[in-house]
Design a protein around this motif. Structure first.
Motif, PDB file in Angstrom:
ATOM      1  N   VAL A  62       0.852  -1.191   0.000  1.00 26.86           N
ATOM      2  CA  VAL A  62       0.000   0.000   0.000  1.00 26.86           C
ATOM      3  C   VAL A  62       0.886   1.237   0.000  1.00 26.86           C
ATOM      4  O   VAL A  62       1.790   1.372   0.826  1.00 26.86           O
ATOM      5  N   GLU A  63       0.621   2.136  -0.949  1.00 26.68           N
ATOM      6  CA  GLU A  63       1.437   3.349  -1.054  1.00 26.68           C
ATOM      7  C   GLU A  63       0.935   4.469  -0.153  1.00 26.68           C
ATOM      8  O   GLU A  63       1.729   5.258   0.343  1.00 26.68           O
ATOM      9  N   LYS A  64      -0.382   4.547   0.021  1.00 23.63           N
ATOM     10  CA  LYS A  64      -0.959   5.634   0.813  1.00 23.63           C
ATOM     11  C   LYS A  64      -1.657   5.072   2.053  1.00 23.63           C
ATOM     12  O   LYS A  64      -2.732   4.475   1.961  1.00 23.63           O
ATOM     13  N   PRO A  65      -1.064   5.265   3.223  1.00 24.42           N
ATOM     14  CA  PRO A  65      -1.694   4.761   4.444  1.00 24.42           C
ATOM     15  C   PRO A  65      -3.071   5.373   4.690  1.00 24.42           C
ATOM     16  O   PRO A  65      -3.956   4.718   5.235  1.00 24.42           O
ATOM     17  N   GLY A  66      -3.269   6.620   4.265  1.00 22.24           N
ATOM     18  CA  GLY A  66      -4.564   7.273   4.457  1.00 22.24           C
ATOM     19  C   GLY A  66      -5.673   6.565   3.689  1.00 22.24           C
ATOM     20  O   GLY A  66      -6.805   6.455   4.172  1.00 22.24           O
ATOM     21  N   LYS A  67      -5.357   6.080   2.504  1.00 23.35           N
ATOM     22  CA  LYS A  67      -6.341   5.351   1.699  1.00 23.35           C
ATOM     23  C   LYS A  67      -6.722   4.036   2.380  1.00 23.35           C
ATOM     24  O   LYS A  67      -7.894   3.676   2.433  1.00 23.35           O
ATOM     25  N   LEU A  68      -5.730   3.336   2.906  1.00 25.27           N
ATOM     26  CA  LEU A  68      -6.005   2.096   3.636  1.00 25.27           C
ATOM     27  C   LEU A  68      -6.864   2.382   4.861  1.00 25.27           C
ATOM     28  O   LEU A  68      -7.820   1.661   5.150  1.00 25.27           O
ATOM     29  N   HIS A  69      -6.554   3.450   5.576  1.00 29.68           N
ATOM     30  CA  HIS A  69      -7.326   3.841   6.760  1.00 29.68           C
ATOM     31  C   HIS A  69      -8.782   4.091   6.380  1.00 29.68           C
ATOM     32  O   HIS A  69      -9.704   3.601   7.054  1.00 29.68           O
ATOM     33  N   GLN A  70      -9.007   4.850   5.297  1.00 30.88           N
ATOM     34  CA  GLN A  70     -10.374   5.134   4.864  1.00 30.88           C
ATOM     35  C   GLN A  70     -11.111   3.856   4.453  1.00 30.88           C
ATOM     36  O   GLN A  70     -12.296   3.694   4.744  1.00 30.88           O
ATOM     37  N   GLU A  71     -10.403   2.968   3.796  1.00 25.82           N
ATOM     38  CA  GLU A  71     -10.987   1.699   3.375  1.00 25.82           C
ATOM     39  C   GLU A  71     -11.422   0.882   4.597  1.00 25.82           C
ATOM     40  O   GLU A  71     -12.513   0.303   4.626  1.00 25.82           O
ATOM     41  N   MET A  72     -10.568   0.850   5.621  1.00 19.18           N
ATOM     42  CA  MET A  72     -10.882   0.095   6.837  1.00 19.18           C
ATOM     43  C   MET A  72     -12.064   0.703   7.587  1.00 19.18           C
ATOM     44  O   MET A  72     -12.952  -0.015   8.051  1.00 19.18           O
ATOM     45  N   MET A  73     -12.089   2.034   7.700  1.00 20.69           N
ATOM     46  CA  MET A  73     -13.188   2.684   8.406  1.00 20.69           C
ATOM     47  C   MET A  73     -14.493   2.529   7.637  1.00 20.69           C
ATOM     48  O   MET A  73     -15.563   2.361   8.225  1.00 20.69           O
ATOM     49  N   GLY A  74     -14.433   2.542   6.311  1.00 22.49           N
ATOM     50  CA  GLY A  74     -15.624   2.308   5.494  1.00 22.49           C
ATOM     51  C   GLY A  74     -16.157   0.903   5.676  1.00 22.49           C
ATOM     52  O   GLY A  74     -17.366   0.685   5.758  1.00 22.49           O
ATOM     53  N   TYR A  75     -15.246  -0.074   5.756  1.00 24.75           N
ATOM     54  CA  TYR A  75     -15.641  -1.470   5.974  1.00 24.75           C
ATOM     55  C   TYR A  75     -16.302  -1.603   7.349  1.00 24.75           C
ATOM     56  O   TYR A  75     -17.313  -2.282   7.494  1.00 24.75           O
ATOM     57  N   ARG A  76     -15.718  -0.931   8.337  1.00 29.72           N
ATOM     58  CA  ARG A  76     -16.280  -0.985   9.698  1.00 29.72           C
ATOM     59  C   ARG A  76     -17.693  -0.422   9.725  1.00 29.72           C
ATOM     60  O   ARG A  76     -18.600  -1.002  10.317  1.00 29.72           O
ATOM     61  N   LYS A  77     -17.900   0.704   9.037  1.00 31.78           N
ATOM     62  CA  LYS A  77     -19.216   1.337   9.028  1.00 31.78           C
ATOM     63  C   LYS A  77     -20.223   0.518   8.223  1.00 31.78           C
ATOM     64  O   LYS A  77     -21.354   0.307   8.658  1.00 31.78           O
TER      65      LYS A  77
END
Length: 96
Positions: A62-77
């Motif tokens: 993963v190049e952008k940690p922020g993108k991974l973070h958003q993906e994880m929070m979206g999955y959680r929601k």
């Protein structure tokens, strides 16, 4: 009137693939240990695998940690998971 049986919950005899080595998933426990070693909280390992990051190598690509973070929070929601939130900085530490 026809009545069809309802499917409630999991099918009998089916266990989750994570944590139990099977023919399909021979390294489930080792995989979880690898995530724990880089600092991923235990409760976030299954969601990461569900998102397609089934190995630490894929996670490190993963190049952008922020993108991974958003993906994880979206999955959680989306899945209404009762998991603690993570900071983007914490996710960035896993990728170093």
């Amino acid at each position: 009137m026809l009545h069809f049986p309802r499917r409630c919950g999991r099918r009998p005899g089916r266990e989750p693939a994570f944590g139990k080595p099977t023919a399909d998933n021979a390294g489930g426990r080792e995989q979880g240990k690898a995530f724990l070693e880089i600092g991923v909280p235990e409760e976030w390992i299954e969601p990461l695998i569900a998102l397609g990051y089934d190995s630490v190598e894929k996670l490190k690509e993963v190049e952008k940690p922020g993108k991974l973070h958003q993906e994880m929070m979206g999955y959680r929601k989306k899945n209404k998971l009762d998991l603690p939130g993570l900071s983007p900085e914490a996710v960035a530490e896993w990728l170093q």
